[in-house]
Design an enzyme around this catalytic site. Sequence first.
Site, PDB file in Angstrom:
ATOM      1  N   LYS A  28     -21.638  28.972  54.407  1.00 13.14           N
ATOM      2  CA  LYS A  28     -22.642  27.909  54.333  1.00 13.14           C
ATOM      3  C   LYS A  28     -23.962  28.360  54.964  1.00 13.14           C
ATOM      4  CE  LYS A  28     -19.125  24.254  54.685  1.00 13.14           C
ATOM      5  NZ  LYS A  28     -19.230  23.794  53.296  1.00 13.14           N
ATOM      6  N   LEU A  29     -23.866  29.035  56.099  1.00 12.39           N
ATOM      7  CA  LEU A  29     -25.068  29.508  56.788  1.00 12.39           C
ATOM      8  C   LEU A  29     -25.767  30.612  56.000  1.00 12.39           C
ATOM      9  CD1 LEU A  29     -23.679  29.564  60.433  1.00 12.39           C
ATOM     10  CD2 LEU A  29     -25.397  27.989  59.530  1.00 12.39           C
ATOM     11  N   LYS A  53     -12.219  35.213  69.437  1.00  9.18           N
ATOM     12  CA  LYS A  53     -11.574  35.530  70.705  1.00  9.18           C
ATOM     13  C   LYS A  53     -10.263  36.271  70.432  1.00  9.18           C
ATOM     14  CE  LYS A  53     -13.112  32.117  74.122  1.00  9.18           C
ATOM     15  NZ  LYS A  53     -13.752  33.128  74.952  1.00  9.18           N
ATOM     16  N   SER A  57      -8.012  37.371  75.524  1.00  6.89           N
ATOM     17  CA  SER A  57      -9.082  36.534  76.042  1.00  6.89           C
ATOM     18  C   SER A  57      -8.673  35.065  76.079  1.00  6.89           C
ATOM     19  CB  SER A  57     -10.336  36.710  75.182  1.00  6.89           C
ATOM     20  OG  SER A  57     -11.376  35.877  75.633  1.00  6.89           O
ATOM     21  N   LYS A  61      -8.265  32.703  79.429  1.00 10.99           N
ATOM     22  CA  LYS A  61      -8.979  31.431  79.565  1.00 10.99           C
ATOM     23  C   LYS A  61      -8.013  30.297  79.887  1.00 10.99           C
ATOM     24  CE  LYS A  61     -12.783  28.796  77.616  1.00 10.99           C
ATOM     25  NZ  LYS A  61     -13.870  28.775  76.610  1.00 10.99           N
ATOM     26  N   ASP A  80     -13.680  27.376  71.442  1.00 10.38           N
ATOM     27  CA  ASP A  80     -14.517  28.500  71.004  1.00 10.38           C
ATOM     28  C   ASP A  80     -13.689  29.722  70.599  1.00 10.38           C
ATOM     29  OD1 ASP A  80     -13.634  29.115  73.548  1.00 10.38           O
ATOM     30  OD2 ASP A  80     -15.552  29.974  74.204  1.00 10.38           O
ATOM     31  N   HIS A 128     -25.834  25.196  72.156  1.00  6.75           N
ATOM     32  CA  HIS A 128     -24.419  25.283  71.803  1.00  6.75           C
ATOM     33  C   HIS A 128     -23.985  24.059  71.002  1.00  6.75           C
ATOM     34  CE1 HIS A 128     -23.064  28.323  75.117  1.00  6.75           C
ATOM     35  NE2 HIS A 128     -24.227  28.649  74.587  1.00  6.75           N
ATOM     36  N   GLU A 147     -17.417  27.247  67.347  1.00  4.81           N
ATOM     37  CA  GLU A 147     -18.575  27.123  68.233  1.00  4.81           C
ATOM     38  C   GLU A 147     -19.762  27.868  67.642  1.00  4.81           C
ATOM     39  OE1 GLU A 147     -19.518  27.896  72.917  1.00  4.81           O
ATOM     40  OE2 GLU A 147     -19.155  29.643  71.652  1.00  4.81           O
TER      41      GLU A 147
END
Length: 209
Positions: A28-29, A53, A57, A61, A80, A128, A147
């Site tokens: 889309k972007l 991630k 990671s 988290k 995220d 963000h 994110e």
Amino acid sequence: MRFEQGEFVKIKRLILVYEWAQKTLLTKLSIINEEFSHFHDTNPISYIKGRMKSPESIAQKLHNLHLDVNAENAKQYIKDIAGIRIICPFAKDITQLVEILRSMKDVNILEEKDYVRNPKPSGYRSYHIISEIPIFYAGKAENVTVELQIRTEAMNFWSTLEHNVRYKYKNHIPQHLCDELVVCADKIAELDYRMFLIHEIISLINKDS
């Protein structure tokens, strides 16, 4: 910190679903980027980059959040896992892109944090967004979070430097370096604004010529 074997299989499958959501939003972007490149005089997008991630990671988290290291907690508490970074030419372009994202009917925005107008104490600046993207697979629909971080090239340069310093000192940065990073962040923000003014002056000259 790692996932146990059974949970590792689950988290790898979960990451795959998040990758699909990321690819959907990236497409889309990319269309928006091409539209501005072909049909408008200016483009608020310099480039777009995705990142995922790793299981390690994610596990770290969850551990830092004092949660059991399993795929269910990753899905519920970590927003995220999939990320997209959009780099803009100027700070004003960030606002334009945020408005475009808000107008997209198949992108549900769950959360926004404006660290451009309200920088973190460290000097960090970026915008963000936690978005929710519908994904269709295995005969069902699922909403998956992605994110977005939207920032200028100068903001991105500072963020990369700060990340390297933080990694070097294992999150225990000496105070004199923290102070210097804040000064650099302020100077970068001023540079962003001055570069935009030069751009506007050139645009006005081109219109008059």
